[in-house]
Design a protein around this motif. Structure first.
Motif, PDB file in Angstrom:
ATOM      1  N   LEU A 223       0.833  -1.196   0.000  1.00 24.47           N
ATOM      2  CA  LEU A 223       0.000   0.000   0.000  1.00 24.47           C
ATOM      3  C   LEU A 223       0.871   1.252   0.000  1.00 24.47           C
ATOM      4  CD1 LEU A 223      -3.118   0.369   0.116  1.00 24.47           C
ATOM      5  CD2 LEU A 223      -2.842   0.897   2.545  1.00 24.47           C
ATOM      6  N   LEU A 224       1.935   1.229   0.783  1.00 29.09           N
ATOM      7  CA  LEU A 224       2.838   2.373   0.834  1.00 29.09           C
ATOM      8  C   LEU A 224       3.542   2.561  -0.509  1.00 29.09           C
ATOM      9  CD1 LEU A 224       4.056   4.612   2.574  1.00 29.09           C
ATOM     10  CD2 LEU A 224       5.834   2.996   3.283  1.00 29.09           C
ATOM     11  N   GLY A 225       3.924   1.448  -1.146  1.00 29.40           N
ATOM     12  CA  GLY A 225       4.540   1.551  -2.459  1.00 29.40           C
ATOM     13  C   GLY A 225       3.599   2.167  -3.476  1.00 29.40           C
ATOM     14  N   TYR A 226       2.338   1.775  -3.424  1.00 27.70           N
ATOM     15  CA  TYR A 226       1.331   2.346  -4.308  1.00 27.70           C
ATOM     16  C   TYR A 226       1.221   3.855  -4.082  1.00 27.70           C
ATOM     17  CZ  TYR A 226      -3.412   3.252  -6.115  1.00 27.70           C
ATOM     18  OH  TYR A 226      -4.501   3.756  -6.769  1.00 27.70           O
ATOM     19  N   LEU A 227       1.164   4.265  -2.823  1.00 24.21           N
ATOM     20  CA  LEU A 227       1.033   5.690  -2.511  1.00 24.21           C
ATOM     21  C   LEU A 227       2.288   6.467  -2.901  1.00 24.21           C
ATOM     22  CD1 LEU A 227      -0.802   5.450   0.917  1.00 24.21           C
ATOM     23  CD2 LEU A 227      -1.727   6.336  -1.245  1.00 24.21           C
ATOM     24  N   ARG A 228       3.453   5.858  -2.739  1.00 23.17           N
ATOM     25  CA  ARG A 228       4.674   6.538  -3.175  1.00 23.17           C
ATOM     26  C   ARG A 228       4.633   6.806  -4.671  1.00 23.17           C
ATOM     27  NH1 ARG A 228       8.929   2.798   0.205  1.00 23.17           N
ATOM     28  NH2 ARG A 228       8.897   3.978   2.149  1.00 23.17           N
ATOM     29  N   GLY A 229       4.038   5.867  -5.412  1.00 22.63           N
ATOM     30  CA  GLY A 229       3.919   6.065  -6.845  1.00 22.63           C
ATOM     31  C   GLY A 229       2.952   7.172  -7.217  1.00 22.63           C
ATOM     32  N   LEU A 230       2.030   7.498  -6.305  1.00 26.74           N
ATOM     33  CA  LEU A 230       1.045   8.551  -6.568  1.00 26.74           C
ATOM     34  C   LEU A 230       1.466   9.906  -6.021  1.00 26.74           C
ATOM     35  CD1 LEU A 230      -2.358   6.753  -5.838  1.00 26.74           C
ATOM     36  CD2 LEU A 230      -1.289   7.187  -8.050  1.00 26.74           C
ATOM     37  N   VAL A 231       1.970   9.940  -4.786  1.00 27.22           N
ATOM     38  CA  VAL A 231       2.202  11.231  -4.129  1.00 27.22           C
ATOM     39  C   VAL A 231       3.642  11.429  -3.660  1.00 27.22           C
ATOM     40  CG1 VAL A 231      -0.203  11.395  -3.400  1.00 27.22           C
ATOM     41  CG2 VAL A 231       1.475  10.359  -1.854  1.00 27.22           C
ATOM     42  N   GLY A 232       4.523  10.481  -3.946  1.00 27.67           N
ATOM     43  CA  GLY A 232       5.931  10.660  -3.598  1.00 27.67           C
ATOM     44  C   GLY A 232       6.179  10.746  -2.104  1.00 27.67           C
ATOM     45  N   GLU A 233       6.852  11.789  -1.679  1.00 24.34           N
ATOM     46  CA  GLU A 233       7.301  11.913  -0.295  1.00 24.34           C
ATOM     47  C   GLU A 233       6.156  12.050   0.708  1.00 24.34           C
ATOM     48  OE1 GLU A 233       9.993  15.165  -0.168  1.00 24.34           O
ATOM     49  OE2 GLU A 233      11.557  14.173  -1.344  1.00 24.34           O
ATOM     50  N   GLU A 234       4.977  12.358   0.242  1.00 27.17           N
ATOM     51  CA  GLU A 234       3.836  12.503   1.147  1.00 27.17           C
ATOM     52  C   GLU A 234       3.177  11.156   1.462  1.00 27.17           C
ATOM     53  OE1 GLU A 234       3.172  15.431   2.398  1.00 27.17           O
ATOM     54  OE2 GLU A 234       4.752  16.337   1.176  1.00 27.17           O
ATOM     55  N   ALA A 235       3.731  10.070   0.928  1.00 30.72           N
ATOM     56  CA  ALA A 235       3.083   8.764   1.046  1.00 30.72           C
ATOM     57  C   ALA A 235       2.856   8.326   2.494  1.00 30.72           C
ATOM     58  CB  ALA A 235       3.899   7.710   0.301  1.00 30.72           C
ATOM     59  N   GLU A 236       3.823   8.550   3.356  1.00 30.43           N
ATOM     60  CA  GLU A 236       3.683   8.111   4.746  1.00 30.43           C
ATOM     61  C   GLU A 236       2.481   8.781   5.412  1.00 30.43           C
ATOM     62  OE1 GLU A 236       5.207   5.888   6.489  1.00 30.43           O
ATOM     63  OE2 GLU A 236       7.118   5.449   5.499  1.00 30.43           O
ATOM     64  N   ASP A 237       2.338  10.087   5.200  1.00 30.42           N
ATOM     65  CA  ASP A 237       1.222  10.811   5.808  1.00 30.42           C
ATOM     66  C   ASP A 237      -0.119  10.333   5.249  1.00 30.42           C
ATOM     67  OD1 ASP A 237       2.966  12.290   7.328  1.00 30.42           O
ATOM     68  OD2 ASP A 237       3.003  13.998   5.952  1.00 30.42           O
ATOM     69  N   ILE A 238      -0.162  10.125   3.933  1.00 26.39           N
ATOM     70  CA  ILE A 238      -1.407   9.670   3.317  1.00 26.39           C
ATOM     71  C   ILE A 238      -1.733   8.257   3.792  1.00 26.39           C
ATOM     72  CG2 ILE A 238      -2.609   9.243   1.148  1.00 26.39           C
ATOM     73  CD1 ILE A 238      -1.873  12.197   1.757  1.00 26.39           C
ATOM     74  N   ALA A 239      -0.719   7.429   3.944  1.00 27.79           N
ATOM     75  CA  ALA A 239      -0.937   6.065   4.440  1.00 27.79           C
ATOM     76  C   ALA A 239      -1.517   6.086   5.847  1.00 27.79           C
ATOM     77  CB  ALA A 239       0.366   5.266   4.407  1.00 27.79           C
ATOM     78  N   SER A 240      -1.021   6.978   6.677  1.00 27.15           N
ATOM     79  CA  SER A 240      -1.543   7.088   8.041  1.00 27.15           C
ATOM     80  C   SER A 240      -3.021   7.459   8.030  1.00 27.15           C
ATOM     81  CB  SER A 240      -0.743   8.133   8.824  1.00 27.15           C
ATOM     82  OG  SER A 240       0.601   7.733   8.983  1.00 27.15           O
ATOM     83  N   GLU A 241      -3.386   8.418   7.171  1.00 31.21           N
ATOM     84  CA  GLU A 241      -4.794   8.805   7.048  1.00 31.21           C
ATOM     85  C   GLU A 241      -5.639   7.627   6.571  1.00 31.21           C
ATOM     86  OE1 GLU A 241      -5.212  12.128   4.472  1.00 31.21           O
ATOM     87  OE2 GLU A 241      -3.789  13.400   5.564  1.00 31.21           O
ATOM     88  N   ALA A 242      -5.092   6.894   5.609  1.00 28.66           N
ATOM     89  CA  ALA A 242      -5.836   5.755   5.062  1.00 28.66           C
ATOM     90  C   ALA A 242      -6.047   4.686   6.125  1.00 28.66           C
ATOM     91  CB  ALA A 242      -5.091   5.171   3.866  1.00 28.66           C
ATOM     92  N   TRP A 243      -5.021   4.382   6.911  1.00 28.20           N
ATOM     93  CA  TRP A 243      -5.151   3.332   7.922  1.00 28.20           C
ATOM     94  C   TRP A 243      -6.115   3.731   9.029  1.00 28.20           C
ATOM     95  CZ3 TRP A 243      -4.446  -1.538   7.463  1.00 28.20           C
ATOM     96  CH2 TRP A 243      -3.523  -2.039   6.550  1.00 28.20           C
ATOM     97  N   LEU A 244      -6.199   4.999   9.336  1.00 28.48           N
ATOM     98  CA  LEU A 244      -7.200   5.449  10.307  1.00 28.48           C
ATOM     99  C   LEU A 244      -8.603   5.169   9.780  1.00 28.48           C
ATOM    100  CD1 LEU A 244      -5.767   8.865  11.574  1.00 28.48           C
ATOM    101  CD2 LEU A 244      -6.109   6.783  12.917  1.00 28.48           C
ATOM    102  N   GLU A 245      -8.809   5.467   8.500  1.00 32.46           N
ATOM    103  CA  GLU A 245     -10.115   5.207   7.902  1.00 32.46           C
ATOM    104  C   GLU A 245     -10.390   3.710   7.806  1.00 32.46           C
ATOM    105  OE1 GLU A 245     -12.620   6.207   3.810  1.00 32.46           O
ATOM    106  OE2 GLU A 245     -10.845   7.382   4.340  1.00 32.46           O
ATOM    107  N   ILE A 246      -9.358   2.942   7.493  1.00 33.41           N
ATOM    108  CA  ILE A 246      -9.508   1.485   7.409  1.00 33.41           C
ATOM    109  C   ILE A 246      -9.913   0.912   8.765  1.00 33.41           C
ATOM    110  CG2 ILE A 246      -8.228  -0.673   7.092  1.00 33.41           C
ATOM    111  CD1 ILE A 246      -6.526   0.945   4.982  1.00 33.41           C
ATOM    112  N   ALA A 247      -9.236   1.372   9.814  1.00 35.76           N
ATOM    113  CA  ALA A 247      -9.543   0.870  11.157  1.00 35.76           C
ATOM    114  C   ALA A 247     -10.969   1.225  11.567  1.00 35.76           C
ATOM    115  CB  ALA A 247      -8.541   1.442  12.158  1.00 35.76           C
ATOM    116  N   ARG A 248     -11.368   2.444  11.265  1.00 42.15           N
ATOM    117  CA  ARG A 248     -12.714   2.880  11.645  1.00 42.15           C
ATOM    118  C   ARG A 248     -13.803   2.147  10.866  1.00 42.15           C
ATOM    119  NH1 ARG A 248     -10.873   9.186  11.289  1.00 42.15           N
ATOM    120  NH2 ARG A 248      -9.947   9.368  13.365  1.00 42.15           N
ATOM    121  N   GLY A 249     -13.505   1.803   9.623  1.00 44.37           N
ATOM    122  CA  GLY A 249     -14.521   1.174   8.795  1.00 44.37           C
ATOM    123  C   GLY A 249     -14.386  -0.321   8.661  1.00 44.37           C
ATOM    124  N   LEU A 250     -13.536  -0.936   9.492  1.00 44.22           N
ATOM    125  CA  LEU A 250     -13.254  -2.362   9.348  1.00 44.22           C
ATOM    126  C   LEU A 250     -14.512  -3.223   9.412  1.00 44.22           C
ATOM    127  CD1 LEU A 250     -10.938  -4.384   8.989  1.00 44.22           C
ATOM    128  CD2 LEU A 250     -10.807  -4.545  11.489  1.00 44.22           C
TER     129      LEU A 250
END
Length: 204
Positions: free
Chosen positions: A43-70
């Motif tokens: 997932l992080l590799g996918y995000l790096r391909g989309l947003v580059g250096e911002e991938a870690e932050d976007i991944a964190s946002e995504a995992w929060l949403e994933i956890a909430r909507g599990l």
């Protein structure tokens, strides 16, 4: 047919992933950590391909949403990969809209076909210098080709699953993947030929 991108086989850990997700939905926090460890590198590799250096932050946002909507998720391990990729993609596109930017092209590097996840573990491939260069290479492709390659090769989705994430038909994703991989292969061949010429001149 004949485009060289056939259905992907299930990833070896998809069974373990499905079991972990089911336990996590029953409240097992350690099981959610297992699911995270399996899915996050791709997932992080996918995000790096989309947003580059911002991938870690976007991944964190995504995992929060994933956890909430599990609790809303229904499916197996492969389905979970697709579901998490869809959430991550939405967060990445939101970020790009906020930045009024699209993924930028990066200088081309060698080893284009040494795609993350092909050799060794996902973690090792994506954290290596070669893995970082490859993600920059993929970002240089047109958006549809880059996303198709990332979802098929890095995240490990099959054609129909990648199509659902992108909201496109499987045939369109298959074509985009083929074209993206062909572009990478062509660049690799050109670069390799150039290196060979240089080495040959040095020996004369």
């Amino acid at each position: 047919m004949g485009q060289g991108v056939g259905p992907r086989r299930p990833r070896p850990r998809d069974g373990e992933l499905g079991e972990a997700v089911a336990r996590a939905q029953d409240g097992d926090e350690s099981a959610f950590a297992v699911a995270y460890r399996i899915v996050h590198p791709g997932l992080l590799g996918y995000l790096r391909g989309l947003v580059g250096e911002e991938a870690e932050d976007i991944a964190s946002e995504a995992w929060l949403e994933i956890a909430r909507g599990l609790g809303r998720f229904h499916g197996d391990g492969a389905g979970f990969r697709g579901w998490t990729a869809t959430i991550a993609r939405h967060r990445a596109l939101d970020h790009l809209r906020r930045q009024r930017a699209r993924p930028r092209s990066a200088p081309l590097e060698q080893h284009a076909l040494e795609l993350p996840g092909r050799h060794g573990t996902d973690e090792q491939a994506l954290e290596s210098p070669a893995g970082e260069r490859v993600l920059e290479l993929v970002r240089a492709l047109p958006r549809d080709q880059a996303e198709a390659v990332l979802l098929r090769v890095v995240v490990g989705l099959d054609g129909p699953a990648a199509a659902r994430v992108l909201g496109k038909r499987p045939g369109a994703v298959r074509t985009a993947t083929y074209r993206g991989l062909r572009s990478l292969a062509r660049h690799l061949a050109d670069t390799g030929a150039g290196d060979g010429d240089e080495s040959g001149r040095g020996q004369e």
